[in-house]
Motif scaffolding. Structure first.
Motif, PDB file in Angstrom:
ATOM      1  N   ALA A  66       4.116  -2.744  -5.242  1.00  0.00           N
ATOM      2  CA  ALA A  66       5.352  -2.026  -5.575  1.00  0.00           C
ATOM      3  C   ALA A  66       5.333  -0.577  -5.109  1.00  0.00           C
ATOM      4  O   ALA A  66       6.388   0.047  -4.974  1.00  0.00           O
ATOM      5  N   GLY A  67       4.150  -0.037  -4.859  1.00  0.00           N
ATOM      6  CA  GLY A  67       4.053   1.344  -4.422  1.00  0.00           C
ATOM      7  C   GLY A  67       4.032   1.505  -2.921  1.00  0.00           C
ATOM      8  O   GLY A  67       3.919   2.624  -2.419  1.00  0.00           O
ATOM      9  N   LEU A  68       4.126   0.397  -2.186  1.00  0.00           N
ATOM     10  CA  LEU A  68       4.027   0.427  -0.734  1.00  0.00           C
ATOM     11  C   LEU A  68       5.347   0.054  -0.079  1.00  0.00           C
ATOM     12  O   LEU A  68       6.123  -0.740  -0.618  1.00  0.00           O
ATOM     13  N   ALA A  69       5.587   0.623   1.083  1.00  0.00           N
ATOM     14  CA  ALA A  69       6.751   0.250   1.883  1.00  0.00           C
ATOM     15  C   ALA A  69       6.365   0.316   3.350  1.00  0.00           C
ATOM     16  O   ALA A  69       5.520   1.125   3.746  1.00  0.00           O
ATOM     17  N   VAL A  70       6.963  -0.542   4.150  1.00  0.00           N
ATOM     18  CA  VAL A  70       6.706  -0.581   5.587  1.00  0.00           C
ATOM     19  C   VAL A  70       8.015  -0.349   6.324  1.00  0.00           C
ATOM     20  O   VAL A  70       9.029  -0.983   6.016  1.00  0.00           O
ATOM     21  N   GLN A 124       5.976 -10.447   0.019  1.00  0.00           N
ATOM     22  CA  GLN A 124       7.255 -10.485  -0.684  1.00  0.00           C
ATOM     23  C   GLN A 124       7.432  -9.354  -1.682  1.00  0.00           C
ATOM     24  O   GLN A 124       8.560  -9.008  -2.028  1.00  0.00           O
ATOM     25  N   ASP A 125       6.356  -8.759  -2.164  1.00  0.00           N
ATOM     26  CA  ASP A 125       6.475  -7.688  -3.151  1.00  0.00           C
ATOM     27  C   ASP A 125       6.457  -6.293  -2.514  1.00  0.00           C
ATOM     28  O   ASP A 125       6.494  -5.286  -3.227  1.00  0.00           O
ATOM     29  N   VAL A 126       6.366  -6.234  -1.191  1.00  0.00           N
ATOM     30  CA  VAL A 126       6.353  -4.964  -0.470  1.00  0.00           C
ATOM     31  C   VAL A 126       7.717  -4.740   0.161  1.00  0.00           C
ATOM     32  O   VAL A 126       8.279  -5.641   0.793  1.00  0.00           O
ATOM     33  N   ALA A 127       8.259  -3.535  -0.001  1.00  0.00           N
ATOM     34  CA  ALA A 127       9.545  -3.211   0.621  1.00  0.00           C
ATOM     35  C   ALA A 127       9.351  -3.064   2.131  1.00  0.00           C
ATOM     36  O   ALA A 127       8.504  -2.294   2.581  1.00  0.00           O
ATOM     37  N   VAL A 128      10.122  -3.811   2.896  1.00  0.00           N
ATOM     38  CA  VAL A 128      10.093  -3.711   4.357  1.00  0.00           C
ATOM     39  C   VAL A 128      11.472  -3.219   4.786  1.00  0.00           C
ATOM     40  O   VAL A 128      12.473  -3.910   4.593  1.00  0.00           O
ATOM     41  N   VAL A 129      11.527  -2.021   5.350  1.00  0.00           N
ATOM     42  CA  VAL A 129      12.801  -1.341   5.574  1.00  0.00           C
ATOM     43  C   VAL A 129      12.942  -0.919   7.029  1.00  0.00           C
ATOM     44  O   VAL A 129      11.974  -0.867   7.789  1.00  0.00           O
ATOM     45  N   GLU A 130      14.175  -0.613   7.402  1.00  0.00           N
ATOM     46  CA  GLU A 130      14.461  -0.232   8.784  1.00  0.00           C
ATOM     47  C   GLU A 130      14.228   1.251   9.041  1.00  0.00           C
ATOM     48  O   GLU A 130      13.895   1.660  10.158  1.00  0.00           O
ATOM     49  N   ALA A 131      14.412   2.072   8.013  1.00  0.00           N
ATOM     50  CA  ALA A 131      14.265   3.519   8.148  1.00  0.00           C
ATOM     51  C   ALA A 131      13.444   4.047   6.976  1.00  0.00           C
ATOM     52  O   ALA A 131      13.386   3.418   5.914  1.00  0.00           O
ATOM     53  N   PRO A 132      12.800   5.202   7.134  1.00  0.00           N
ATOM     54  CA  PRO A 132      11.947   5.732   6.072  1.00  0.00           C
ATOM     55  C   PRO A 132      12.677   5.925   4.746  1.00  0.00           C
ATOM     56  O   PRO A 132      13.844   6.320   4.716  1.00  0.00           O
ATOM     57  N   VAL A 133      11.961   5.616   3.672  1.00  0.00           N
ATOM     58  CA  VAL A 133      12.436   5.874   2.315  1.00  0.00           C
ATOM     59  C   VAL A 133      11.528   6.933   1.702  1.00  0.00           C
ATOM     60  O   VAL A 133      10.505   7.297   2.270  1.00  0.00           O
ATOM     61  N   SER A 134      11.906   7.426   0.532  1.00  0.00           N
ATOM     62  CA  SER A 134      11.121   8.463  -0.128  1.00  0.00           C
ATOM     63  C   SER A 134       9.724   7.942  -0.481  1.00  0.00           C
ATOM     64  O   SER A 134       9.572   6.864  -1.049  1.00  0.00           O
ATOM     65  N   ALA A 135       8.699   8.714  -0.123  1.00  0.00           N
ATOM     66  CA  ALA A 135       7.316   8.338  -0.423  1.00  0.00           C
ATOM     67  C   ALA A 135       6.471   9.599  -0.497  1.00  0.00           C
ATOM     68  O   ALA A 135       6.748  10.589   0.181  1.00  0.00           O
ATOM     69  N   ALA A 136       5.435   9.546  -1.305  1.00  0.00           N
ATOM     70  CA  ALA A 136       4.565  10.709  -1.440  1.00  0.00           C
ATOM     71  C   ALA A 136       3.800  10.985  -0.154  1.00  0.00           C
ATOM     72  O   ALA A 136       3.548  12.134   0.200  1.00  0.00           O
ATOM     73  N   GLY A 137       3.419   9.926   0.548  1.00  0.00           N
ATOM     74  CA  GLY A 137       2.674  10.078   1.793  1.00  0.00           C
ATOM     75  C   GLY A 137       3.078   9.011   2.783  1.00  0.00           C
ATOM     76  O   GLY A 137       3.636   7.968   2.417  1.00  0.00           O
ATOM     77  N   ALA A 138       2.803   9.266   4.067  1.00  0.00           N
ATOM     78  CA  ALA A 138       3.162   8.315   5.112  1.00  0.00           C
ATOM     79  C   ALA A 138       2.040   8.196   6.126  1.00  0.00           C
ATOM     80  O   ALA A 138       1.376   9.191   6.456  1.00  0.00           O
ATOM     81  N   VAL A 139       1.843   6.973   6.613  1.00  0.00           N
ATOM     82  CA  VAL A 139       0.912   6.722   7.711  1.00  0.00           C
ATOM     83  C   VAL A 139       1.745   6.391   8.944  1.00  0.00           C
ATOM     84  O   VAL A 139       2.557   5.457   8.914  1.00  0.00           O
ATOM     85  N   LEU A 140       1.561   7.147  10.009  1.00  0.00           N
ATOM     86  CA  LEU A 140       2.305   6.900  11.240  1.00  0.00           C
ATOM     87  C   LEU A 140       1.471   5.989  12.132  1.00  0.00           C
ATOM     88  O   LEU A 140       0.457   6.395  12.706  1.00  0.00           O
ATOM     89  N   VAL A 141       1.912   4.733  12.231  1.00  0.00           N
ATOM     90  CA  VAL A 141       1.207   3.736  13.052  1.00  0.00           C
ATOM     91  C   VAL A 141       2.150   3.348  14.189  1.00  0.00           C
ATOM     92  O   VAL A 141       2.596   2.204  14.295  1.00  0.00           O
TER      93      VAL A 141
END
Length: 267
Positions: free
Chosen positions: A34-38, A54-71
């Motif tokens: 629940a704390g992760l998004a892709v 199924q429990d991870v948010a997979v989105v088209e554009a960035p959402v609010s997050a404390a930190g981000a990994v740029l891959v």
């Protein structure tokens, strides 16, 4: 949709093989889905990731997050950094080759804490080797944060950013050198009379077992090599041929050439 508006602990920007490897490693290490998004721009790839996690948010554009990994690819880092900064991210871990922390900080458009990393492809099987370096504003907590993320898929060392080109030449490009050795050893087995499948099984397992000895045994590579080499024996004869053909020098030159190319690409 409402869940996507809540701040996540971590945003993985890029849902390719390496992004998915990080996601899988973090989940296996106990991170809450629940704390992760892709973030993934490809609709078909978003569908694949949604079905698999199924429990991870997979989105088209960035959402609010404390930190981000740029891959993402090096050419896409600036745009990705701006996008996650606009979404409210406070710190960034970048795994893009050749893109400096200063370039990422400038691209973000506002003060952000940036950590740069050089991982390698064995992270796909959670056996990676990565080095991390802090940007101008990154502190000890940021480095520990980056270390925890990459530690989910392998080992992590800390180096000055000026050393990352050398890391790229050694461990970043290193898997390709090992694959070339594996290919050559299997071909040699076939030349010596073994069936292809037998030669590949023996060559690949030899590399795997030798790597485990290097990691688990207290001896140095030279000591381990000496333990296999009887005076006047078969191994001594084989090693003599490798030295005669300059294999050691070839590896030195390969790492130096890859490190130089990394410096050139980084401007």
């Amino acid at each position: 949709m409402a869940a996507q508006r809540d701040e996540r602990s971590l945003l993985i920007v890029g849902g390719g093989r390496m992004g998915e490897a990080l996601l899988g490693g973090l989940l296996a290490a106990g991170r809450a889905a629940a704390g992760l998004a892709v973030v993934e721009v490809s609709p078909s790839r978003r569908e694949e990731l949604t079905a698999a996690y199924q429990d991870v948010a997979v989105v088209e554009a960035p959402v609010s997050a404390a930190g981000a990994v740029l891959v993402v690819k090096p050419g896409d880092v600036a745009e990705a950094a701006r996008a996650v900064a606009e979404a409210g991210t406070q710190r960034i871990l970048s795994v893009a080759a050749g893109v400096t922390t200063r370039a990422i900080e400038e691209a973000a458009g506002r003060p952000l804490r940036v950590v740069r990393a050089m991982p390698n492809t064995p992270a796909l099987v959670r056996a990676g080797a990565a080095a991390i370096s802090p940007g101008s504003s990154a502190d000890a907590d940021d480095m520990a944060w980056a270390e925890e993320i990459l530690g989910a898929v392998g080992v992590v060392v800390r180096v000055p950013e000026t050393a990352l080109d050398a890391v790229t030449g050694l461990s970043g490009s290193g898997p390709a050198y090992v694959f070339l050795v594996a290919e050559a050893m299997a071909d040699a087995g076939v030349l010596a009379g073994l069936p292809r499948d037998v030669a590949e099984t023996l060559a690949f397992q030899t590399l795997l077992g030798s790597a485990r000895l290097l990691v688990d045994d207290s001896g140095s590579p030279a000591a381990l090599r000496a333990a296999v080499t009887s005076p006047g024996g078969t191994t001594a004869a084989g090693l003599r041929e490798l030295e005669r053909h300059g294999v050691r020098a070839a590896f030195l030159d390969a790492v130096m050439a890859a490190a130089k190319r990394s410096r050139d690409l980084g401007g």
